[in-house]
Write a protein that holds these residues in place. Structure first.
Motif, PDB file in Angstrom:
ATOM      1  N   CYS A  42       0.852  -1.167  -0.084  1.00 45.46           N
ATOM      2  CA  CYS A  42       0.009   0.101  -0.046  1.00 45.46           C
ATOM      3  C   CYS A  42       0.889   1.083  -0.004  1.00 45.46           C
ATOM      4  O   CYS A  42       2.045   1.456   0.522  1.00 45.46           O
ATOM      5  CB  CYS A  42      -0.903   0.050   1.354  1.00 45.46           C
ATOM      6  N   THR A  44       0.690   3.432   1.733  1.00 46.46           N
ATOM      7  CA  THR A  44       0.929   4.155   3.255  1.00 46.46           C
ATOM      8  C   THR A  44       2.111   3.620   3.718  1.00 46.46           C
ATOM      9  O   THR A  44       3.231   4.199   4.319  1.00 46.46           O
ATOM     10  CB  THR A  44      -0.256   3.841   4.191  1.00 46.46           C
ATOM     11  N   HIS A  63       0.683  -4.270   5.889  1.00 43.50           N
ATOM     12  CA  HIS A  63      -0.752  -4.163   6.823  1.00 43.50           C
ATOM     13  C   HIS A  63      -2.003  -4.438   5.991  1.00 43.50           C
ATOM     14  O   HIS A  63      -2.785  -4.017   6.645  1.00 43.50           O
ATOM     15  CB  HIS A  63      -0.716  -2.634   7.230  1.00 43.50           C
ATOM     16  N   GLU A  64      -1.698  -5.157   4.733  1.00 44.88           N
ATOM     17  CA  GLU A  64      -2.885  -5.447   3.895  1.00 44.88           C
ATOM     18  C   GLU A  64      -2.934  -6.813   3.700  1.00 44.88           C
ATOM     19  O   GLU A  64      -2.854  -7.428   2.733  1.00 44.88           O
ATOM     20  CB  GLU A  64      -2.898  -4.716   2.745  1.00 44.88           C
ATOM     21  N   LEU A 129       0.900   0.449  11.140  1.00 48.63           N
ATOM     22  CA  LEU A 129      -0.304   0.455  11.400  1.00 48.63           C
ATOM     23  C   LEU A 129      -0.862  -0.592  12.442  1.00 48.63           C
ATOM     24  O   LEU A 129      -1.749  -1.133  12.383  1.00 48.63           O
ATOM     25  CB  LEU A 129      -1.279   0.478  10.096  1.00 48.63           C
ATOM     26  N   CYS A 162      -7.011  -2.970   4.055  1.00 47.46           N
ATOM     27  CA  CYS A 162      -6.606  -1.611   4.077  1.00 47.46           C
ATOM     28  C   CYS A 162      -7.014  -0.643   2.713  1.00 47.46           C
ATOM     29  O   CYS A 162      -8.149  -0.325   2.603  1.00 47.46           O
ATOM     30  CB  CYS A 162      -5.071  -1.184   4.016  1.00 47.46           C
ATOM     31  N   GLY A 163      -6.134  -0.712   1.706  1.00 43.35           N
ATOM     32  CA  GLY A 163      -6.744   0.122   0.489  1.00 43.35           C
ATOM     33  C   GLY A 163      -7.947  -0.057   0.006  1.00 43.35           C
ATOM     34  O   GLY A 163      -8.832   0.967  -0.318  1.00 43.35           O
TER      35      GLY A 163
END
Ligand code: NAD
Ligand code: ZN
Ligand code: ZN
Length: 361
Positions: A42, A44, A63-64, A129, A162-163
């Motif tokens: 991502c 981020t 984090h995804e 995150l 996430c995204g």
């Protein structure tokens, strides 16, 4: 007994990411260790490594993700070893003011694992995150694990972590897009295309995709964009007004995170329209607007954290829609890569050509 696994860290601001051996403790009370099967790259993550989020280096990125619960600590009842889960970065606490007022998507309580993952020399890592999933196994709070239908592919439903969720939720939850609305989405990466897919699911009839990259605009059509605008060679505000009968869009979603695109979104709205900022700005960015325009144009200026999602409600629901063929999550996965290719995936974010690179273990 702690375990040692391979993972990707960002050691210093702006430096390329590197592979490292990470020490993962056994889950403590309320915690779970999850074997990661897939984790998307991502924007981020890149923000973290560029120091755009905070200075708590070294970061454990990723984090995804989706995977299978390996073990749980004392008192964990909602998930058990063997469960297929998508990780979320906002486990609802149930006790804070937002939760108690029935708005758990605004839960501010940080609800991550309290034990730390470290390098072999004991250096404490900051998981991006509160997750850190470019890692064979990660430690999270059990509430960060959301069970979904295990027949879905990890590389695909992990993106809900996430995204894609942030984008779909920015349109449906934050923007309140409804049937017959006109929607413009500025920035058509994973988040922006999520917003386009969300607007389509909600019944928007005009969906305008704006990007600087023609390939991104072509993909945006696959998610439901009815019109496209290349911001390199057209005036974004004028184009959106032209495509909406001179009015501007009911809802504009900014999925880049820059002052100039925010400003375009501000002026591309219809009177009393809604602007949703889902792109994440960096600390030095500023915006200046005539206050009279803020008043005179009315409507709502909102920011969307994680698409105002509720993981327990939204992840299983969107997984079901995916399995029913009503939400094309497969199309977000441009390539499946190895753990040691995250830096290359960051480069591709700038050169284009991918929507989401997904690390598959
Ligand atoms: N609010 C949240 O909860 C949340 C969650 C995840 C990601 N994000 C943020 O959302 C943003 C987008 O993330 P992503 O993963 O989709 O990134 P991405 O890099 O995949 O996509 C960004 C897109 O914006 C386009 N773009 C760049 N400059 C532009 C301009 N001037 N005009 C129009 N388009 C332009 C790029 O071509 C690209 O297609 C990032 O800032 C990310 O940090 C927010
Ligand atoms: Zn809470
Ligand atoms: Zn993200």
């Amino acid at each position: 007994m702690s375990q040692q696994v391979r993972g990707v860290i960002a050691r210093a601001k702006g430096a390329p990411v590197e592979m490292a051996t990470i020490v993962v403790p056994d889950p403590g009370p309320g915690e779970a260790v999850v074997t990661i099967q897939a984790c998307g790259v991502c924007h981020t993550d890149l923000h973290y490594r560029e120091g755009g989020i905070n200075d708590d280096f070294p970061f454990l990125l990723g984090h995804e993700a989706a995977g299978v619960v390996e073990s749980v600590g004392e008192g964990v009842t909602d998930v058990a070893p063997g469960d297929f889960v998508v990780l979320n970065w906002r486990a609802v606490c149930g006790n804070c003011r937002a939760c108690l007022r029935g708005k758990p998507w605004y839960c501010f309580a940080t609800h991550n694992a309290t034990q730390k993952m470290t390098l072999e020399d004991g250096t404490v890592l900051s998981p991006a995150l509160g997750i850190g999933a470019f890692l064979e196994k990660t430690l999270v709070a059990a509430g960060q694990c959301t069970k979904v239908d295990p027949s879905a592919r990890a590389a695909v439903v992990g993106l809900l972590g996430c995204g894609v969720m942030a984008g779909i939720g920015a349109a449906i939850n934050t923007g309140g897009v409804g049937r017959g609305d006109s929607v413009a989405v500025i920035g058509c990466g994973g988040v922006g295309d999520g917003a386009i897919a969300g607007a389509a699911l909600a019944g928007a009839t005009t969906i305008i995709a704006v990007d600087t990259d023609d390939r991104k605009l072509a993909w945006a059509r696959n998610f439901g964009a009815t019109h496209t605008v290349n911001a390199r060679n057209a005036d974004v505000v004028e184009s959106i007004r032209d495509l909406t009968g001179g009015n501007g869009a009911d809802v504009v979603i900014e999925a880049v995170g820059r002052p100039e695109t925010y400003k375009q979104g501000f002026y591309a709205r219809d009177l009393a329209g809604t602007l949703v900022l889902v792109g994440v700005p960096t600390p030095e960015m500023r915006i200046e607007l005539p206050l009279l325009d803020v008043f005179g144009r009315g409507g709502a200026l909102k920011a969307s954290w994680y698409g105002d999602c509720l993981p327990t409600r939204d992840f299983p629901m969107l997984t079901e829609m995916y399995l029913q063929g009503r939400l094309d999550l497969d199309a977000f996965v441009s390539e499946e890569i190895r753990l040691d290719q995250v830096e290359e995936a960051f480069d591709k974010m700038h050169t284009g050509g991918v929507l989401r690179s997904v690390v598959v273990f």
